[in-house]
Design an enzyme around this catalytic site. Structure first.
Site, PDB file in Angstrom:
ATOM      1  N   ARG A 160       0.862  -1.179   0.000  1.00 36.49           N
ATOM      2  CA  ARG A 160       0.000   0.000   0.000  1.00 36.49           C
ATOM      3  C   ARG A 160       0.898   1.229   0.000  1.00 36.49           C
ATOM      4  O   ARG A 160       1.733   1.401   0.898  1.00 36.49           O
ATOM      5  CB  ARG A 160      -0.885   0.013   1.236  1.00 36.49           C
ATOM      6  CG  ARG A 160      -1.749   1.249   1.262  1.00 36.49           C
ATOM      7  CD  ARG A 160      -2.452   1.394   2.588  1.00 36.49           C
ATOM      8  NE  ARG A 160      -3.333   2.542   2.555  1.00 36.49           N
ATOM      9  CZ  ARG A 160      -3.527   3.358   3.602  1.00 36.49           C
ATOM     10  NH1 ARG A 160      -2.916   3.123   4.733  1.00 36.49           N
ATOM     11  NH2 ARG A 160      -4.333   4.388   3.489  1.00 36.49           N
ATOM     12  N   HIS A 166      -7.609   7.027   0.582  1.00 32.99           N
ATOM     13  CA  HIS A 166      -8.496   5.877   0.857  1.00 32.99           C
ATOM     14  C   HIS A 166      -9.072   5.321  -0.442  1.00 32.99           C
ATOM     15  O   HIS A 166     -10.127   4.695  -0.445  1.00 32.99           O
ATOM     16  CB  HIS A 166      -9.705   6.246   1.743  1.00 32.99           C
ATOM     17  CG  HIS A 166      -9.381   6.617   3.156  1.00 32.99           C
ATOM     18  ND1 HIS A 166     -10.111   7.558   3.857  1.00 32.99           N
ATOM     19  CD2 HIS A 166      -8.416   6.191   4.002  1.00 32.99           C
ATOM     20  CE1 HIS A 166      -9.613   7.685   5.077  1.00 32.99           C
ATOM     21  NE2 HIS A 166      -8.572   6.860   5.190  1.00 32.99           N
ATOM     22  N   ARG A 170      -8.179  14.520  13.314  1.00 38.54           N
ATOM     23  CA  ARG A 170      -8.047  15.611  12.343  1.00 38.54           C
ATOM     24  C   ARG A 170      -9.388  16.338  12.178  1.00 38.54           C
ATOM     25  O   ARG A 170     -10.430  15.713  12.266  1.00 38.54           O
ATOM     26  CB  ARG A 170      -7.622  15.040  10.975  1.00 38.54           C
ATOM     27  CG  ARG A 170      -6.216  14.531  10.950  1.00 38.54           C
ATOM     28  CD  ARG A 170      -5.920  13.776   9.653  1.00 38.54           C
ATOM     29  NE  ARG A 170      -5.776  12.358   9.891  1.00 38.54           N
ATOM     30  CZ  ARG A 170      -5.903  11.413   8.954  1.00 38.54           C
ATOM     31  NH1 ARG A 170      -6.209  11.735   7.721  1.00 38.54           N
ATOM     32  NH2 ARG A 170      -5.740  10.141   9.252  1.00 38.54           N
TER      33      ARG A 170
END
Ligand code: AMP
Length: 395
Positions: free
Chosen positions: A90, A179, A240
């Site tokens: 990833r 994502h 966040r």
């Protein structure tokens, strides 16, 4: 015959890995390396349903990866003998260079390193994950799957920030989205659950984990997403803030004398649910809300309000929405968030079935009423499987 793929997600503060059969969609072993660089590190490794743990110093990512690989041998399945055909990595930021899963060569590594400017916390550990795995398995295909890749189809209008073009171009300031592997996987699963061709289905995907993002996907093609140049934009997240007036940062610079590292720490570590309520874990937040904690209640309301705003925006972006899909830790488990963020939208053809929404399951499922024009779904995300399937194409 070699039929397994090792998926490595060497992230900013942890390393996740999974050994799986992408065709049978079966996990053989998996693990999580945490507290890297702290006094005591921790690894949890699972093989054949049995959990094994390591506790001890893990000075850096490289050490963490070596220790994780040793866990395989120590628990009865040495990686060299496991029948691995490919390794999927990833990678967070592919910039404007990488969209599709890419065979990793020295040139690709150099480019991912160059893109570390845009993802300083993520791309460097991603590269360490590649280097350690390549040293161990030099003859296998190593495939990079990019978190930004799915969103490269977004229009110029969607990716452009309205600032001085010269400044934006010089410093690569534009929207990318993150994502992507999850948004792509979930939107494809939605078409399967609805038993319709992917090209005919318009979906809003709400990936609500510790990081959170929304996307608008038209017929399998991403047209909007809530994260931007960095994963700070958009929805309220664990630590966040999501959207915030950039003027607030200027104000904090002037009034509080905060410099860039301080603002970075405020926005990445001390905002979101944590900033508002003291903790970023959604389960704990829900318990606090139930106990009457007012800060927790406000955090919950801010989170839900933002989510609802994005759903509204993406209804307008797509025009016709066939499905809204909730995924990731919060989206898959917190029935109240699903109900509260979509309540009152019946006039728009969105109607949740309360009983179906409350039912717990690990399967993809529809939670809207039979009469709901837009179907609402819960779809467990599986980024590891998506990465493994992508890597398998190079075998
Ligand atoms: P993820 O990043 O996808 O692993 O999601 C992590 C978030 O999901 C954390 O805030 C968890 O508290 C939340 N989460 C996990 N399980 C549940 C649950 N059963 N109910 C509510 N939130 C959950």
């Amino acid at each position: 015959m070699s039929k397994l793929v090792l998926v490595v997600n060497s992230g900013s503060s942890s390393i996740k890995y999974q050994l799986l059969d992408p065709n049978a969609e079966a996990v053989v072993a998996s693990g999580l390396v945490e507290q890297i660089g702290e006094v005591e590190g921790h690894i949890e490794h699972k093989y054949r349903g049995v959990k094994s743990e390591f506790q001890g110093p893990i000075p850096d990512h490289e050490a963490g990866l070596h220790l994780a690989y040793r866990m395989f041998a120590d628990t009865g399945l040495a990686l060299e003998d496991a029948g691995i055909a490919a390794i999927g990595h990833r990678i967070v930021h592919g910039g404007e260079v990488f969209y599709d899963p890419t065979l990793i060569t020295p040139e690709v590594i150099a480019e991912i390193e160059r893109l570390a400017d845009l993802a300083p916390l993520h791309n460097p550990p991603n590269v360490i994950g590649i280097r350690v795995a390549q040293a161990r398995f030099p003859d296998l295909p190593h495939v990079g799957v990019f978190d930004t890749g799915f969103f490269h189809t977004m229009s110029k209008a969607a990716v452009t920030y309205a600032i001085d073009t010269e400044v934006a171009e010089k410093y690569g300031v534009r929207r990318y989205g993150f994502h992507g592997t999850s948004h792509q996987y979930v939107s494809e699963q939605v078409a399967k659950v609805l038993d319709r061709p992917l090209a005919d289905v318009n979906t809003i995907v709400l990936h609500l984990g510790n990081g959170a993002s929304a996307s608008a996907v038209r017929g399998g093609v991403a047209v909007e997403t809530s994260m931007g140049l960095t994963p700070l934009e958009g929805l309220v997240m664990g630590t966040r803030p999501g959207d915030i007036d950039p003027g607030a940062l200027l104000h904090l610079g002037r009034a509080a004398g905060m410099d860039v590292p301080q603002l970075d720490e405020l926005l990445n570590q001390r905002s979101g649910l944590k900033g508002l309520s003291g903790g970023n874990d959604f389960r704990e937040l829900t318990l606090k809300v139930a106990a009457g904690d007012e800060r927790a209640k406000l955090a919950y309301d801010v989170y839900t309000h933002r989510l609802r705003k994005y759903v509204g925006a993406y209804l307008a972006v797509l025009g016709r929405v066939d499905a809204i899909a909730f995924t990731a830790g919060v989206g898959e488990n917190a029935a109240s968030i699903r109900a509260d963020s979509l309540s009152g939208l019946e006039p728009l053809g969105i109607e949740i079935d309360i009983a179906a929404n409350d039912q717990r399951s690990s399967e993809a499922r529809i939670i809207s009423t039979p009469g709901s024009r837009t179907k609402v779904l819960v779809v467990p995300t599986n980024e590891e499987l998506a990465i493994a399937k992508a890597a398998w194409k190079f075998v």
